[in-house]
Design a protein around this motif. Sequence first.
Motif, PDB file in Angstrom:
ATOM      1  N   GLY A  88      71.462 -18.661   2.985  1.00  0.00           N
ATOM      2  CA  GLY A  88      71.229 -19.852   3.794  1.00  0.00           C
ATOM      3  C   GLY A  88      71.883 -19.799   5.161  1.00  0.00           C
ATOM      4  N   LEU A  89      72.253 -18.600   5.584  1.00  0.00           N
ATOM      5  CA  LEU A  89      72.870 -18.454   6.912  1.00  0.00           C
ATOM      6  C   LEU A  89      71.805 -18.280   7.981  1.00  0.00           C
ATOM      7  CD1 LEU A  89      75.654 -15.891   5.901  1.00  0.00           C
ATOM      8  CD2 LEU A  89      75.981 -18.327   6.436  1.00  0.00           C
ATOM      9  N   GLY A  90      72.117 -18.718   9.189  1.00  0.00           N
ATOM     10  CA  GLY A  90      71.207 -18.511  10.320  1.00  0.00           C
ATOM     11  C   GLY A  90      71.351 -17.106  10.878  1.00  0.00           C
ATOM     12  N   PRO A  91      70.511 -16.760  11.848  1.00  0.00           N
ATOM     13  CA  PRO A  91      70.596 -15.435  12.472  1.00  0.00           C
ATOM     14  C   PRO A  91      71.855 -15.278  13.316  1.00  0.00           C
ATOM     15  CG  PRO A  91      68.900 -16.770  13.540  1.00  0.00           C
ATOM     16  CD  PRO A  91      69.401 -17.570  12.382  1.00  0.00           C
ATOM     17  N   GLU A  92      72.175 -14.042  13.599  1.00  0.00           N
ATOM     18  CA  GLU A  92      73.388 -13.729  14.357  1.00  0.00           C
ATOM     19  C   GLU A  92      73.015 -13.012  15.645  1.00  0.00           C
ATOM     20  OE1 GLU A  92      76.524 -12.226  11.972  1.00  0.00           O
ATOM     21  OE2 GLU A  92      77.422 -11.057  13.608  1.00  0.00           O
ATOM     22  N   ARG A  93      73.648 -13.403  16.728  1.00  0.00           N
ATOM     23  CA  ARG A  93      73.298 -12.787  18.011  1.00  0.00           C
ATOM     24  C   ARG A  93      73.962 -11.427  18.156  1.00  0.00           C
ATOM     25  NH1 ARG A  93      75.083 -16.063  22.925  1.00  0.00           N
ATOM     26  NH2 ARG A  93      76.816 -14.587  22.947  1.00  0.00           N
ATOM     27  N   LEU A  94      73.177 -10.427  18.540  1.00  0.00           N
ATOM     28  CA  LEU A  94      73.707  -9.085  18.760  1.00  0.00           C
ATOM     29  C   LEU A  94      73.978  -8.813  20.233  1.00  0.00           C
ATOM     30  CD1 LEU A  94      71.360  -6.920  16.458  1.00  0.00           C
ATOM     31  CD2 LEU A  94      73.552  -7.999  15.873  1.00  0.00           C
ATOM     32  N   THR A  95      73.204  -9.445  21.087  1.00  0.00           N
ATOM     33  CA  THR A  95      73.210  -9.080  22.506  1.00  0.00           C
ATOM     34  C   THR A  95      72.904 -10.275  23.375  1.00  0.00           C
ATOM     35  OG1 THR A  95      72.370  -6.865  22.050  1.00  0.00           O
ATOM     36  CG2 THR A  95      72.009  -7.698  24.270  1.00  0.00           C
ATOM     37  N   ARG A  96      73.564 -10.356  24.517  1.00  0.00           N
ATOM     38  CA  ARG A  96      73.096 -11.214  25.605  1.00  0.00           C
ATOM     39  C   ARG A  96      73.269 -10.464  26.924  1.00  0.00           C
ATOM     40  NH1 ARG A  96      75.141 -17.297  26.783  1.00  0.00           N
ATOM     41  NH2 ARG A  96      73.688 -17.748  25.073  1.00  0.00           N
ATOM     42  N   GLY A  97      72.214 -10.407  27.693  1.00  0.00           N
ATOM     43  CA  GLY A  97      72.300  -9.701  28.972  1.00  0.00           C
ATOM     44  C   GLY A  97      71.360 -10.305  29.987  1.00  0.00           C
ATOM     45  N   ASN A  98      71.299  -9.693  31.139  1.00  0.00           N
ATOM     46  CA  ASN A  98      70.447 -10.215  32.203  1.00  0.00           C
ATOM     47  C   ASN A  98      69.591  -9.098  32.804  1.00  0.00           C
ATOM     48  OD1 ASN A  98      69.786 -10.861  35.142  1.00  0.00           O
ATOM     49  ND2 ASN A  98      70.405 -12.858  34.335  1.00  0.00           N
ATOM     50  N   THR A  99      68.324  -9.433  33.011  1.00  0.00           N
ATOM     51  CA  THR A  99      67.368  -8.459  33.526  1.00  0.00           C
ATOM     52  C   THR A  99      67.765  -7.886  34.861  1.00  0.00           C
ATOM     53  OG1 THR A  99      65.722  -9.913  32.601  1.00  0.00           O
ATOM     54  CG2 THR A  99      64.927  -8.125  33.934  1.00  0.00           C
ATOM     55  N   ALA A 100      68.172  -8.771  35.765  1.00  0.00           N
ATOM     56  CA  ALA A 100      68.382  -8.342  37.144  1.00  0.00           C
ATOM     57  C   ALA A 100      69.445  -7.253  37.205  1.00  0.00           C
ATOM     58  CB  ALA A 100      68.762  -9.530  38.015  1.00  0.00           C
ATOM     59  N   GLN A 101      70.450  -7.376  36.355  1.00  0.00           N
ATOM     60  CA  GLN A 101      71.503  -6.362  36.317  1.00  0.00           C
ATOM     61  C   GLN A 101      71.011  -5.046  35.737  1.00  0.00           C
ATOM     62  OE1 GLN A 101      74.508  -8.409  33.851  1.00  0.00           O
ATOM     63  NE2 GLN A 101      75.964  -7.688  35.407  1.00  0.00           N
TER      64      GLN A 101
END
Lengths: 426, 426
Positions: free
Chosen positions: B314-327
Amino acid sequence: MNAINETHAPQLRSWVASANQADGDFPIQNLPFGRFRQAGSTEALRIGVAIGDQVLDLRATGLIDTDDMNALMNASPAQRSALRSAISQGLAQGSAMQAAWTDALMPQAAVEMGLPCRINGYTDFYTGIYHATTVGSLFRPDNPLMPNYKWVPIGYHGRVSSIKASGQRFKRPMGQTKAPDAQAPSVGPCQRLDYELELGYLIGRGNELGEPIAIGQAEQHLFGVTLLNDWSARDIQAWEYQPLGPFLSKNFATSLSPWIVTMEALAPFRAKFERPAHDPQPLPYLDDPLNRQQGALNITLEVWLHTAKMRQAGLGPERLTRGNTAQAAYWTAAQLVAHHTVNGCNLEPGDLLGSGTLSGPNPGEAGSLLELSLGGKNPIILGNGERRTFLEDGDTLTLRGWCEGDGAVRIGLGEVSGTVLAASAA
Amino acid sequence: MNAINETHAPQLRSWVASANQADGDFPIQNLPFGRFRQAGSTEALRIGVAIGDQVLDLRATGLIDTDDMNALMNASPAQRSALRSAISQGLAQGSAMQAAWTDALMPQAAVEMGLPCRINGYTDFYTGIYHATTVGSLFRPDNPLMPNYKWVPIGYHGRVSSIKASGQRFKRPMGQTKAPDAQAPSVGPCQRLDYELELGYLIGRGNELGEPIAIGQAEQHLFGVTLLNDWSARDIQAWEYQPLGPFLSKNFATSLSPWIVTMEALAPFRAKFERPAHDPQPLPYLDDPLNRQQGALNITLEVWLHTAKMRQAGLGPERLTRGNTAQAAYWTAAQLVAHHTVNGCNLEPGDLLGSGTLSGPNPGEAGSLLELSLGGKNPIILGNGERRTFLEDGDTLTLRGWCEGDGAVRIGLGEVSGTVLAASAA
């Protein structure tokens, strides 16, 4: 499947007289499919069958009720075989259909041919082991044939939008190149424009995504064979191809012959597929008794060059190459289908699989100028005194192919031509 | 072109209440296009525009008279801009269209989305320089970034038939692999299954074969942006990719988000495109003042993993990555268009150009497990104690993207999800 039957009988003749001439490409034993329209018109393409110097409008015979070649290619092997038999019987000498079908004939000289079907996917393979070895030694002297070559039928995806039917006239491509000793690359017209002599295998019935085609079933998914010229810009290729493969060096133009010679027509010309004993034998998903026994295709291939100067002097084209598929191809068409789908990739009716350049082992059998001129170091001297290392503006290149032998009537693949135009002004 | 106009005004609100919630993907400033049908039906796909939690059936509004998204993508920039304005005005608070258009709304929860258009050609690029460097160092420790990388927007053709809309569930691919110390390759389920976080740029109006698109015109040929997951079998890739590039390691599945966020919607989120001063500057055909000034896209990207065990608990998903396109992107979308056509290759409406994996320079910004786990050597420890080097059966991977900043209203790209199923029995 692919059994030799009455449609291949050497004594079979057609009431279309031109089909009975010796050495023609399109006797009644062939019956290839293509798409045509009246020359100069803007009609939708219709499905036709080549017979002698005529095209039989297949819908006009009443045997089919569609102009969608891809739908016809999706037929089952039994349906395909039945259609071939019906066309053969209708065109045979003495057929009761002669009166009705005469009206369904048009001279090939009065039509223009489109691509033989709608191509959704195009994959180009690299089955010519002599080509791979020679080209590899030019691009990578220390490492000509990659360690994977004898295990993996190497292939990559090609560009569909620039595949055109025979008669394609295209501008010499512009692109980035870099001489080995240059500090930086520059942009300009390709200086090492080449052709590649290939067969194009066309897929009939496809497979669902996630459902591989076993090698034993692969032949049933092959519809037929065409001639394919994979025009190549060698200088662009050398600079761009690492690490993701050829791209702009290939996708500016690809030419396909207009007639699909079916697997049924090719049945008398199948040959043993054998690996040299000291080579690794194919992995199980690429191996099958039928494939070993008759996986190869016995097709003679030729390349002809007609330069602007030859045309001006009223000279005919000059042959650069003659070779044979069965010798040149390290992998069979069935193996390409099994490999392409082993991971679940879905093939669709009308998908095009290029064989890769089919160069033979001997001089004069090379399927590209890169090989014939040894990377541009040894120019070819033509009969009229012209020299070629790579293609020049105004050159027309024509590939031809045919099958003969074993008492069967010779059948031809027709031809695919294309002409190089000058690059756009930069 | 791409000017910020009244359709981007922060104070603009819609009579569709759900569109006015903060942090939603689909405020009236967005208006992305997609193709939908009633969930569970077999209707032909229709063109819709996302607004809040609703879909606006565009044909039902009377603004268009086609279900052919590709035809709509072929419109001129002026026509596209006019259509956007009309949709925006009709959905704005106080619009006289409210009564009529209310009947053209369907809840997104009640529809299923197809691919946003018919894709004829798919080219995957390699614009993520941090990705290229990291992956290059794993595949080729001595030679991570090829000498051509900073000159050539490296790309290759991908497979169209296996591109599916969000929600794709696919079997782990089978394939040939060879451990470095193995004598011979073997065939089995992929052991190093990975995803790639990419943007998908969709072409609007195309070009004629032989007629390059100049960099200054390239933006006019871009229709919009989607999220793209280029699922990858790293072990198959390592063995097959020399010398013609990735093939079966990629073509078993590719997933695309259902909504095309248009270049018009993205106008407020354009960013400077700058090369480090010590890097080679782009060749003239890839360089242009507009491209330097606002060629980049300021899009935040995230990757979320939901494992079978998480779902069971019953757990939600976990974030692996956050980034930005422009970089992350070393080349802009306009540069990809100019490069793809410099040799005369023709693009067509609906063609898909993948950005390549958009990994940022910092840990936690990597767009693939190959990078996050350092080639499988450093497993990721998830919140529930699970470990991942590569994807396991039952894993669902979701990419998300959005734009915010500079006083503009946040807009989202929606998401693309896909789930790994067990391989077929060998």
